[in-house]
Scaffold this active site. Structure first.
Site, PDB file in Angstrom:
ATOM      1  CE  LYS A   9     110.214 -79.231 -78.145  1.00 42.92           C
ATOM      2  NZ  LYS A   9     109.733 -78.369 -77.040  1.00 42.92           N
ATOM      3  CE1 TYR A  49     107.119 -82.253 -74.043  1.00 45.58           C
ATOM      4  CE2 TYR A  49     105.815 -82.482 -76.026  1.00 45.58           C
ATOM      5  CZ  TYR A  49     106.989 -82.093 -75.394  1.00 45.58           C
ATOM      6  OH  TYR A  49     108.027 -81.559 -76.126  1.00 45.58           O
ATOM      7  CG  ASN A 112     111.589 -75.334 -76.518  1.00 43.71           C
ATOM      8  OD1 ASN A 112     111.058 -76.171 -77.259  1.00 43.71           O
ATOM      9  ND2 ASN A 112     111.661 -75.502 -75.214  1.00 43.71           N
ATOM     10  CG  HIS A 115     111.820 -83.335 -75.620  1.00 47.28           C
ATOM     11  ND1 HIS A 115     111.397 -82.905 -74.381  1.00 47.28           N
ATOM     12  CD2 HIS A 115     112.134 -84.647 -75.478  1.00 47.28           C
ATOM     13  CE1 HIS A 115     111.432 -83.934 -73.535  1.00 47.28           C
ATOM     14  NE2 HIS A 115     111.878 -84.998 -74.178  1.00 47.28           N
ATOM     15  CD  GLU A 126     111.485 -88.198 -72.792  1.00 53.12           C
ATOM     16  OE1 GLU A 126     110.866 -87.341 -72.133  1.00 53.12           O
ATOM     17  OE2 GLU A 126     112.567 -87.958 -73.377  1.00 53.12           O
TER      18      GLU A 126
HETATM   19  P1  CMP Z   1     110.387 -79.526 -73.773  1.00 50.00           P
HETATM   20  O1  CMP Z   1     111.819 -79.686 -73.443  1.00 50.00           O
HETATM   21  O2  CMP Z   1     109.868 -80.217 -74.977  1.00 50.00           O
HETATM   22  O3  CMP Z   1     109.538 -80.007 -72.510  1.00 50.00           O
HETATM   23  C1  CMP Z   1     108.263 -79.507 -72.255  1.00 50.00           C
HETATM   24  C2  CMP Z   1     107.901 -78.384 -73.178  1.00 50.00           C
HETATM   25  O4  CMP Z   1     106.799 -77.631 -72.766  1.00 50.00           O
HETATM   26  C3  CMP Z   1     109.058 -77.411 -73.208  1.00 50.00           C
HETATM   27  O5  CMP Z   1     110.090 -77.962 -73.949  1.00 50.00           O
HETATM   28  C4  CMP Z   1     108.394 -76.170 -73.769  1.00 50.00           C
HETATM   29  O6  CMP Z   1     108.368 -76.209 -75.167  1.00 50.00           O
HETATM   30  C5  CMP Z   1     106.978 -76.335 -73.224  1.00 50.00           C
HETATM   31  N1  CMP Z   1     106.736 -75.508 -72.071  1.00 50.00           N
HETATM   32  C6  CMP Z   1     107.201 -75.656 -70.847  1.00 50.00           C
HETATM   33  N2  CMP Z   1     106.736 -74.716 -70.020  1.00 50.00           N
HETATM   34  C7  CMP Z   1     105.949 -73.952 -70.777  1.00 50.00           C
HETATM   35  C8  CMP Z   1     105.189 -72.795 -70.491  1.00 50.00           C
HETATM   36  N3  CMP Z   1     105.150 -72.262 -69.271  1.00 50.00           N
HETATM   37  N4  CMP Z   1     104.503 -72.251 -71.502  1.00 50.00           N
HETATM   38  C9  CMP Z   1     104.540 -72.794 -72.736  1.00 50.00           C
HETATM   39  N5  CMP Z   1     105.254 -73.903 -73.049  1.00 50.00           N
HETATM   40  C10 CMP Z   1     105.963 -74.459 -72.072  1.00 50.00           C
END
Ligand code: CMP
Length: 156
Positions: A9, A49, A112, A115, A126
């Protein structure tokens, strides 16, 4: 052999962690099949998403993911989807186990770093979305394949 999509990311790019994160996957023995870096368009991220489109964080998530360059990877290996998910760690980086990518490098839920596809159906969808052109994926045989795996027991 399985293929999975991984996104490094924008926070991973901005924090200079692309090489170290990619290295985790390579060191594990996963094969790099596809790699591209760019600021990906909002439409692609909205599609990616789509499952979260009703969630309150959807807008911020798409904005963050399109805010700067990111890296898309296709990784291949035996049980690659589950292996990669374990290497990446829990979604909330603060709760991710030490030794995982998020556990070692992150402090955030939203930023984070990575993904990774969460199952075979998602991986197929995907990968088709992020690597629509088959020419973007390289079929090659790692020279150490027979050392990474036991060919007789695992690859035949
Ligand atoms: P990812 O694995 O990319 O899949 C969905 C993403 O949404 C997740 O990582 C987080 O970065 C984001 N995400 C999921 N839940 C939340 C939340 N409650 N608040 C903010 N971001 C979220």
């Amino acid at each position: 052999m399985e293929r999975t999509l991984v996104l490094l990311k924008p926070d991973a790019v901005q924090r200079g962690l692309v090489g170290r994160i990619l290295g985790r996957f390579e060191e594990k023995g996963l094969k790099l099949v596809g790699l591209k870096m760019r600021t990906f368009p909002t439409e692609l991220l909205e599609q990616h998403y789509d499952v979260h489109k009703e969630r309150p964080f959807f807008g911020n998530l798409v904005k963050f993911m399109s805010s700067g360059p990111a890296v898309a990877l296709c990784l291949e290996g035996k049980d690659a989807i589950a292996v990669v998910r374990r290497l990446v760690g829990a979604t909330n980086s603060r709760e991710a186990d030490p030794g995982t990518i998020r556990g070692d490098f992150g402090m955030s839920f939203s930023n984070n770093l990575v993904h990774a596809s969460d199952g075979p159906d998602t991986a197929a969808t995907e990968l088709a979305l992020w690597f629509p052109d088959a020419a973007e994926l390289s079929d090659w045989e790692p020279a150490d394949l027979g050392w990474t795996y036991n060919v007789a027991e695992e690859l035949s």
